[in-house]
Design a protein around this motif. Structure first.
Motif, short mmCIF file in Angstrom:
data_model
loop_
_atom_site.label_atom_id
_atom_site.label_comp_id
_atom_site.label_asym_id
_atom_site.label_seq_id
_atom_site.Cartn_x
_atom_site.Cartn_y
_atom_site.Cartn_z
N GLN A 468 -119.98 -2.92 -17.76
CA GLN A 468 -121.42 -2.82 -17.86
C GLN A 468 -121.76 -1.32 -17.90
OE1 GLN A 468 -123.83 -6.04 -16.21
NE2 GLN A 468 -125.12 -4.53 -15.21
N ASP A 542 -121.34 -8.70 -24.25
CA ASP A 542 -121.47 -7.64 -23.26
C ASP A 542 -121.17 -6.25 -23.83
OD1 ASP A 542 -122.10 -8.85 -20.59
OD2 ASP A 542 -120.37 -10.08 -21.13
N ARG A 545 -124.34 -3.48 -24.46
CA ARG A 545 -125.54 -4.12 -23.94
C ARG A 545 -126.67 -3.09 -23.85
NH1 ARG A 545 -126.58 -3.76 -18.64
NH2 ARG A 545 -127.28 -5.91 -18.53
#
Length: 712
Positions: A468, A542, A545
Motif C-alpha cells: 500500500q 492494489d 492505488r
C-alpha cells in the motif's frame, strides 16, 4: 653576547650591518654586512587522531594545525559520520552522531599566506553504540544452557551445572519468570532481562505453546495461559509474556538481547546477531508494551517459524502452522493506553503473519518521548508499522514526541520467506503472498493515524516495496482540535503499491532532503524480482492505488507545510496532491500556507496508463500558494504533463529551472540513482535555506545549494 633572538612577525630577506667593539683603549671595531632570512614555517596538521564518540551523544573534536600563516581554513574530502559537521574557521567537528563504526576522511587545511600553503591528512572518528541506561534493579539472565526456575535463581550469568536446585545460574527461557497464571513473579520495575548467549551467533527462543513439534510444552508450568501441546490456535494464542513492569525516568526497565550495544552494522542495513524471539502456535503477539512507562528494548528480532499470512487466500496460516496472529510488537489494542517513553533500539520484526508493529495511543504527557532507532520492519503479512489502535478514531490520540531514526520498513503486505537473512539486501531475499487493501490485506509500510498535540520526527529511514503506501502520516490531522507536526528528512520511499509520502499537519510539518520514487507497477512485475517464489506478485486492484499519486498532503486551517530540497521522480496521476482535511474544507481561505522550494520533480511515462505523464501540483485546497507566507520558487521541473511552470501558478512561481536534472542513473525508473551528475542544471541553482546545511548524503550544502536532495 651577539645573540639575535625574538619572534619574527614578518617574513623576507633582511640586510643589516653589524659592528662589534672590543674593550681595549683605544677600542677597536669591526663591521660587516650580513643577511637574515625569515621564512614561513611549513604548514603542518598536528591532530593526527580525533577523540572517539558515542552514537546519540553530543560529540566535539578539533582539527589543529601549526605553521604557515594563520588564519586557517579547514575542509573535508569524503563524508563525516552522519550528524557531525565541520566548522571551517575553527576546525571543530561537532554534533550528535547517528551512526556507529569507524569513518575515515581526508582533512585539508589552508593558510592565509601568499602563496597559500595547504596540507592534508587522513584521519578517522570511531563511534560506538549507545548503551541503554542501566537500571538499579535486578538483572535476570536468560541463556539456552540455563535451567528452570527451580533449578536456577536467574540472577547469575552461568549455565545450569546439571544438578541441584536454587543454583546460581541463568534461566533457560523468559517463561521461567512467570507463574501458573502467566504473571511475572519477581520481575519488577527497573529490572533488566539480559539474554546472555554468545554474541557470535543469534539464538532463538520460541514464544508460545508447543505446536507441530516446535517449541516447549509449558502446560504443566503455565497451565493458566498455555494449553496442552497442539490444542489449537484459538487457545495457544494467549500463551504469551505479559507487558513488562514500568520503570521510571532514572530506572528504566530493560529487555536486552545477547549483543545489545553492538547490534547493528555501520551502514544501518541489518542487525548483528540479535536474540531472536519466534512466535509459535498463533501467538497473539510476541512482545507486549501496553500501558508501560520507561521500558527499553534492544537487540531483539521478532519473527515466526513458518511462511504464512493471516490474509485469506494463498498462503493463509492454518492450525498446524506456527505464526504470530496479531502483531510482532504490540503498542496498544483498540482504545487501551499504549507505552509512554518506550525506547526501541536495534529491533527487527520480520516475516510475521500479522502486522510488524501495531498500535498507537503513545505517551501520556507532552514531555513523554517515544524513541525508535535502527528498527527493521520487513515482510510482515499485514501492515509494517500500523499506528492505528483499532477503531479509535480520535479517542486514543498519541501525544508528546515520537523520534524515529534509521527505520527500514520494506515489503510489508507480503511475507518474508523464512528463515530470512537480514545481511542480504531486500531485493536478494524472498517474499511471497502479497496482498493489498483491495484483496483483504493491508500493506502500508508506516502509518500513524490518531494524534493529539504530538510531534513526530523521522530521519534516515526507508519505506520500500510495501503493498500500500510507503510513509503515511496524512490522517494525523483529521482532528482539527489538535496540532500534530510531522518532520521527515533524509528518507527514501520507493516501489510502494500506493503513494510514497503522505503528510498531514495541525500546525506545521516539513519534508527536507528526501528521495521519492513513484514506480508502483514494479510490484506487479514478477520478473523484476526473480528470486521471489511464484505467487508473490501484487494484484492489479492494489497496484498504483489512489491513482498513483506520489505525495499527498492534508491541511487544516492555519496549517504550514514546507517541502525543501527533495528529489521526486516517477509516474502516476499527480506528483503533489494538496488537499484540505474533511473538517477544514476551506483551509486555503483560512490561512493555510505551503512552502515549496529547491525540489527536483521529474516525470516518467506510466507503462500501465498509455505512457501518460503525471501533472505537477493539484490544488484541491484552492490556490494556497497565493496566501501570504506561502512560497514556490527555485524548483526544477522536467517532463511534467502540466509543463514548467504550471500555467495556473505562473503568478506565484517566478524563479524556476526547466530541463533534465541529469541524474546519475535516470534511464530506468526501476533503477534510479537520484544523485546529480557534474553537469546537472540543478547545481548552485537553489536558494540557501536556514538550517538546511547538509544534503541527503551528509555532504555540506554549497552556497547557493543544488536543487534536490543531493549535492553533486
Amino acid at each position: 653576547n651577539g645573540v639575535i633572538a625574538g619572534t619574527p612577525t614578518t617574513t623576507g630577506n633582511f640586510s643589516l650591518t653589524v659592528t662589534v667593539t672590543d674593550s681595549q683603549s683605544p677600542a677597536k671595531t669591526a663591521s660587516a654586512t650580513i643577511s637574515l632570512v625569515v621564512a614561513v614555517p611549513p604548514l603542518t596538521i598536528t591532530s593526527s587522531t580525533l577523540p572517539a564518540g558515542t552514537e546519540g551523544t553530543t560529540y566535539s573534536g578539533t582539527l589543529q594545525a601549526s605553521g604557515g600563516t594563520p588564519a586557517y581554513t579547514w575542509s573535508i574530502s569524503g563524508s563525516l559520520p552522519s550528524g557531525l559537521t565541520l566548522a571551517a574557521t575553527t576546525g571543530v567537528i561537532s554534533g550528535t552522531p547517528s551512526v556507529t563504526g569507524t569513518t575515515s576522511f581526508t582533512a585539508t587545511v589552508s593558510d592565509n599566506g601568499s602563496p597559500v600553503q595547504t596540507k592534508s591528512l587522513t584521519v578517522s572518528i570511531t563511534l560506538s553504540a549507545a548503551q541503554p541506561p542501566p537500571g538499579p534493579g535486578t538483572t535476570w539472565y536468560i541463556r539456552a544452557d540455563g535451567g528452570t526456575n527451580t533449578q536456577c535463581t536467574g540472577k547469575t550469568n552461568a549455565a545450569y551445572p546439571g544438578s541441584g536446585t536454587g543454583q546460581a545460574c541463568a534461566f533457560n527461557h523468559p517463561y521461567q519468570m512467570l507463574n501458573y497464571s502467566g504473571n511475572w513473579t519477581s520481575f519488577a520495575g527497573g529490572d533488566t532481562i539480559q539474554f546472555a548467549d554468545s554474541a557470535s551467533a543469534s539464538h532463538t527462543y520460541y514464544m508460545g505453546e508447543q505446536n507441530s513439534g516446535v517449541g516447549t510444552d509449558w502446560h504443566a508450568q503455565l497451565g493458566g495461559i498455555c494449553p496442552a501441546p497442539n490444542a489449537g490456535n484459538s487457545q495457544g494464542s494467549q500463551c504469551i509474556l505479559p507487558a513488562p513492569p514500568s520503570g521510571s525516568s532514572g530506572q528504566h526497565t530493560r529487555i536486552l538481547g545477547q549483543n545489545a550495544g553492538n547490534c547493528h552494522d555501520s551502514g544501518h542495513t541489518h542487525l548483528v546477531n540479535p536474540t531472536i524471539l519466534s512466535g509459535i502456535d498463533a501467538a497473539f503477539v510476541v512482545l507486549d508494551t501496553r500501558g508501560t512507562d520507561y521500558v527499553d528494548i534492544s537487540c531483539i528480532e521478532i519473527t515466526q517459524p513458518d511462511t504464512c499470512t493471516t490474509v485469506a487466500g494463498a498462503g493463509q496460516c492454518t492450525d498446524s502452522k506456527n505464526y504470530v496472529r496479531y502483531g510482532g510488537l504490540l503498542l496498544n489494542y483498540q482504545t487501551q493506553q499504549g507505552p509512554s517513553n518506550l525506547t526501541l533500539q536495534d529491533v527487527a520484526i520480520v516475516g510475521t503473519a500479522g502486522s510488524g508493529i501495531l498500535g498507537s495511543h503513545l505517551n501520556k504527557s507532552s514531555s513523554d518521548v517515544f524513541s525508535a532507532t535502527d528498527v527493521y520492519v520487513i515482510g510482515n503479512g499485514q501492515a509494517g508499522w500500523n499506528g492505528d489502535g483499532g477503531g479509535c478514531n480520535t479517542s486514543c490520540e498519541t501525544v508528546g514526541t515520537m523520534n524515529i531514526s534509521y527505520a527500514t520498513i520494506d515489503w510489508n503486505g507480503c511475507v518474508a520467506v523464512l528463515p530470512y537473512d537480514m545481511t542480504k539486501p531486500d531485493t536478494q531475499n524472498k517474499f511471497n503472498y502479497c496482498y493489498g487493501q483491495e484483496s483483504g490485506g493491508y500493506g502500508d509500510g508506516f502509518v500513524q493515524i490518531a494524534a493529539g498535540n504530538m510531534t513526530m520526527n523521522v530521519d534516515h529511514s526507508h519505506f520500500r516495496w510495501n503493498t500500500q503506501d510507503g510513509f503515511d502520516s496524512l490522517h494525523l490531522s483529521d482532528d482539527v482540535k489538535t496540532s500534530p507536526a510531522i518532520h521527515i528528512s533524509t528518507s527514501w520511499s520507493e516501489g510502494n503499491g500506493g503513494q510514497t509520502f503522505k503528510l498531514g499537519a495541525g500546525a506545521a510539518s516539513t519534508a527536507i532532503n528526501n528521495v521519492s520514487i513513484s514506480n508502483c507497477r514494479i510490484l506487479s512485475n514478477a520478473s523484476a524480482f526473480p528470486l521471489n517464489p511464484s505467487g508473490w506478485a501484487l494484484d492489479s486492484g492494489d497496484t498504483c492505488r489512489a491513482a498513483g499519486d506520489q505525495w499527498a498532503f492534508q491541511l487544516n486551517n492555519g496549517t504550514a507545510i514546507t517541502l525543501e530540497n527533495n528529489t521526486s521522480v516517477g509516474y502516476g496521476n499527480t506528483m503533489y496532491d494538496i488537499e484540505c482535511a474533511a473538517q477544514a474544507p476551506n483551509c486555503a481561505a483560512n490561512g493555510a500556507t505551503f512552502i515549496f522550494r529547491n525540489n527536483i520533480s521529474k516525470g516518467y511515462a506510466d507503462p500501465g496508463n498509455s505512457n501518460t505523464l503525471a501533472s505537477g501540483i493539484y490544488l484541491g485546497t484552492g490556490n494556497v500558494f497565493a496566501n501570504s507566507g506561502s512560497a514556490i520558487d527555485h524548483n526544477l521541473w522536467n517532463t511534467i504533463a502540466t509543463g514548467c511552470p504550471e500555467s495556473y501558478l505562473s503568478a506565484q512561481e517566478k524563479i524556476y529551472t526547466c530541463g533534465d536534472p541529469d541524474l546519475v542513473g535516470e534511464s530506468n525508473i526501476n533503477a534510479i540513482n537520484p544523485n546529480i551528475s557534474s553537469s546537472s542544471p540543478a547545481i548552485n541553482s537553489g536558494i540557501a535555506i536556514s538550517g538546511v546545511t547538509t544534503d541527503f548524503n551528509g555532504k555540506t550544502r554549497a552556497n547557493p545549494p543544488a536543487i534536490g536532495a543531493m549535492e553533486p
